[in-house]
Design an enzyme around this catalytic site. Structure first.
Site: not given
Ligand code: NCD
Length: 300
Positions: A54-55, A84, A105, A133
């Site tokens: 999703r993100t 590396k 991320r 997040h």
């Molecule tokens: C979440 C995350 O990556 O922290 N997912 C997201 O970004 N929608 C929640 C999760 O992984 O449980």
């Protein structure tokens, strides 16, 4: 330069601006494909060291819908020079020369701060370890606001893995900006909200009440924000009993909505999906609109 690292940066004014803009973007997008080309001639990098559906895709969709271009590494842990032995700092120094913003991320709690220190372009935190997040918190706020018309005075239950869930940590910080919010926690032993977040809420005058089941929550609860057990962030030998939401769980509440950042595993039974209370797929779709609003603000 504007980095987006933590929900601690948010003010009510900023959140209001993002909510309004997201609403406009959402209404416009329902009619036509692209409403603003402010990112024309801009390149945004999406650098993901941890899995994401999703993100990453909603950010990439947001970039493209705004006329921007995207360069991407979806498995940076294996497919970038990290394998590396390159440090995150060196990777960011290099990539910031190739683009106009970086969506990051990474599994380290302090990854976005470290990246921001060396980057020559804005860093957008798309998930940092178990810490934060913040763009998810904004889309969560948008989903609550669309359904409840306000964020003030709400009774909100956060549940599941409150200890390791970064979406929870960013959301409670955001909610602390609103008046008369009551936060209830429902979790199994070992998945409690860390003391530093309880203290953060207390310092802002917000009471937090922990429980171990949903039955004890008030009838007039507004939101249940349930989360996945973050099995990748602790030793699998830890014994736990999943806290599952079923249609029965929801019977006692007058007007609750059920949210979840997704992915859902077994913690919400699929029978809940078609109930009017289930808002998690709508919440995931709001990701693109809210991320467009965030990018429009950064590239203004
Ligand atoms: C979440 C995350 O990556 O922290 N997912 C997201 O970004 N929608 C929640 C999760 O992984 O449980």
């Amino acid at each position: 330069m504007k980095h987006l690292i933590s929900s601690e940066q948010f003010t009510r004014e900023y959140i209001d601006k993002i909510l309004m803009k997201s609403r406009i973007v959402k209404i416009n997008l329902m009619g036509k494909p692209c409403i603003d080309d402010r990112l024309n001639n801009s390149i945004v990098a999406t650098l993901f060291y941890e899995p994401s559906t999703r993100t990453r895709l909603s950010f990439e969709s947001a970039i493209m819908r705004l006329g921007g271009k995207n360069i991407s590494t979806e498995n940076a842990k294996k497919m970038s020079s990290a394998i590396k032995g390159e440090t995150l700092e060196d990777t960011i120094r290099v990539i910031s020369g190739y683009c106009d913003a970086i969506v990051l991320r990474h599994s380290d709690d302090d990854s976005s701060e470290r990246a921001a220190r060396v980057s020559s372009v804005p860093i957008i935190n798309a998930g940092a370890g178990k810490a934060e997040h913040p763009t998810q918190a904004l889309l969560d706020a948008f989903t609550i606001w669309e359904n409840k018309e306000t964020l003030d005075g709400l009774k909100i239950c956060i549940s599941g893995d409150l200890r390791h869930g970064r979406t929870i940590h960013s959301l409670v910080k955001l909610l602390s900006l609103y008046d008369n919010v009551e936060i209830f926690g429902v979790h199994r032993d070992l998945f409690e909200l860390p003391t530093k977040y309880i203290k953060y809420l207390a310092d802002k005058g917000i009471t937090y009440r922990p429980y171990n089941n949903f039955a004890e929550l008030p009838r007039d609860l507004d939101v249940i924000y349930h989360t996945r057990t973050q099995t990748e962030r602790f030793q699998m030998s830890m014994e736990y009993n999943e806290l599952v939401i079923t249609p029965d769980t929801l019977k006692k509440f007058d007007d609750v909505i059920v949210m979840h950042p997704l992915p859902r595993v077994t913690e919400i039974s699929t029978e809940v999906d078609n109930m009017s209370q289930a808002k998690y797929f709508e919440q995931a779709h709001n990701g693109t609109y809210v991320r467009m609003a965030i990018l429009l603000d950064i590239f203004r």
